[in-house]
Enzyme design. Structure first.
Site, PDB file in Angstrom:
ATOM      1  N   GLU A  20       0.678  -0.674   0.331  1.00  0.00           N
ATOM      2  CA  GLU A  20      -0.016   0.071  -0.371  1.00  0.00           C
ATOM      3  C   GLU A  20       1.165   1.602   0.128  1.00  0.00           C
ATOM      4  O   GLU A  20       1.907   1.256   0.464  1.00  0.00           O
ATOM      5  CB  GLU A  20      -0.852  -0.186   1.191  1.00  0.00           C
ATOM      6  CG  GLU A  20      -1.750   1.389   1.789  1.00  0.00           C
ATOM      7  CD  GLU A  20      -2.734   1.715   2.808  1.00  0.00           C
ATOM      8  OE1 GLU A  20      -2.434   2.620   3.000  1.00  0.00           O
ATOM      9  OE2 GLU A  20      -2.135   0.473   3.303  1.00  0.00           O
ATOM     10  N   LYS A 109     -11.515  -2.205   6.936  1.00  0.00           N
ATOM     11  CA  LYS A 109     -10.396  -1.940   6.772  1.00  0.00           C
ATOM     12  C   LYS A 109     -10.588  -1.936   8.549  1.00  0.00           C
ATOM     13  O   LYS A 109     -11.098  -0.774   8.768  1.00  0.00           O
ATOM     14  CB  LYS A 109      -9.818  -1.470   6.468  1.00  0.00           C
ATOM     15  CG  LYS A 109      -8.724  -0.322   7.496  1.00  0.00           C
ATOM     16  CD  LYS A 109      -7.555   0.482   6.195  1.00  0.00           C
ATOM     17  CE  LYS A 109      -6.860   1.287   7.042  1.00  0.00           C
ATOM     18  NZ  LYS A 109      -6.308   2.351   6.727  1.00  0.00           N
ATOM     19  N   GLY A 158       2.297  -0.688   9.195  1.00  0.00           N
ATOM     20  CA  GLY A 158       2.939  -0.376   9.092  1.00  0.00           C
ATOM     21  C   GLY A 158       4.690   0.148   9.535  1.00  0.00           C
ATOM     22  O   GLY A 158       5.483  -0.362   9.182  1.00  0.00           O
TER      23      GLY A 158
END
Length: 189
Positions: A20, A109, A158
């Site tokens: 992403e 999400k 992340g």
């Protein structure tokens, strides 16, 4: 964030199959385009932090295969679906989950997942077993397996996956660690 893409190559070598790219700068769309061309046969490239339909459309035209949003917006979902791409809207309540599904999303999400933990997924999936949830925001090596065991179809990671973009061997090693942990959790489920 574009450092010759050795960092993303390291993620792919480590087994990461979806990347992403957040659309938080003007060059984000060109990065998506370059990655889709170079790595599109090895990983699915998508856009993140998409807040409106226009941004979704731009990302898709640059090669994004999925659209991640931190929030629930009908025009983002509709734009992704119009172009045959996967919308993944951000949700935080059962009402938002049901709304996202009614608008056509197949994946949602859960953001920020660290605020509610893995039990949220298990509890929500009891009355909504047809929903596919991807927790993001605070997913790390200590809780990723818990999210998968609770019923998450995948996890979004992340900074906990890539603490430094310059340590390519470390990125690949950490990616392998996450992939093995998640695969083991799936095998137990």
């Amino acid at each position: 964030m574009d450092k010759g893409r050795q960092d993303l190559a390291a993620l792919i070598k480590g087994g990461v199959t979806a990347l992403e790219i957040t659309v938080d700068s003007p060059e984000s769309f060109e990065i998506i385009q370059r990655l889709a061309r170079k790595y599109g046969d090895q990983a699915v490239i998508g856009a993140g932090t998409v807040l409106d339909g226009q941004t979704a459309r731009m990302a898709i035209h640059h090669g994004a295969e999925f659209i991640f949003s931190p929030n629930l917006k009908q025009d983002v979902i509709q734009t992704a679906l119009r172009y045959g791409k996967q919308p993944v809207p951000g949700i935080f309540t059962p009402t938002e989950i049901v709304q996202a599904v009614e608008w056509g999303a197949q994946l949602v999400k859960l953001f920020p997942a660290s605020s509610v933990g893995a039990n949220f997924i298990k509890d929500v999936m009891a009355p909504l077993p047809h929903v596919s949830i991807i927790p993001t925001g605070g997913v790390n090596l200590e809780n990723a397996a818990e999210f998968i065991a609770a019923g998450a179809v995948a996890v979004g990671i992340g900074r906990n996956l890539v603490p430094s973009w310059d340590d390519y061997e470390g990125i690949e090693s950490r990616a392998r660690e996450y992939v093995a942990l998640i695969q083991a959790a799936r095998n137990r489920s």
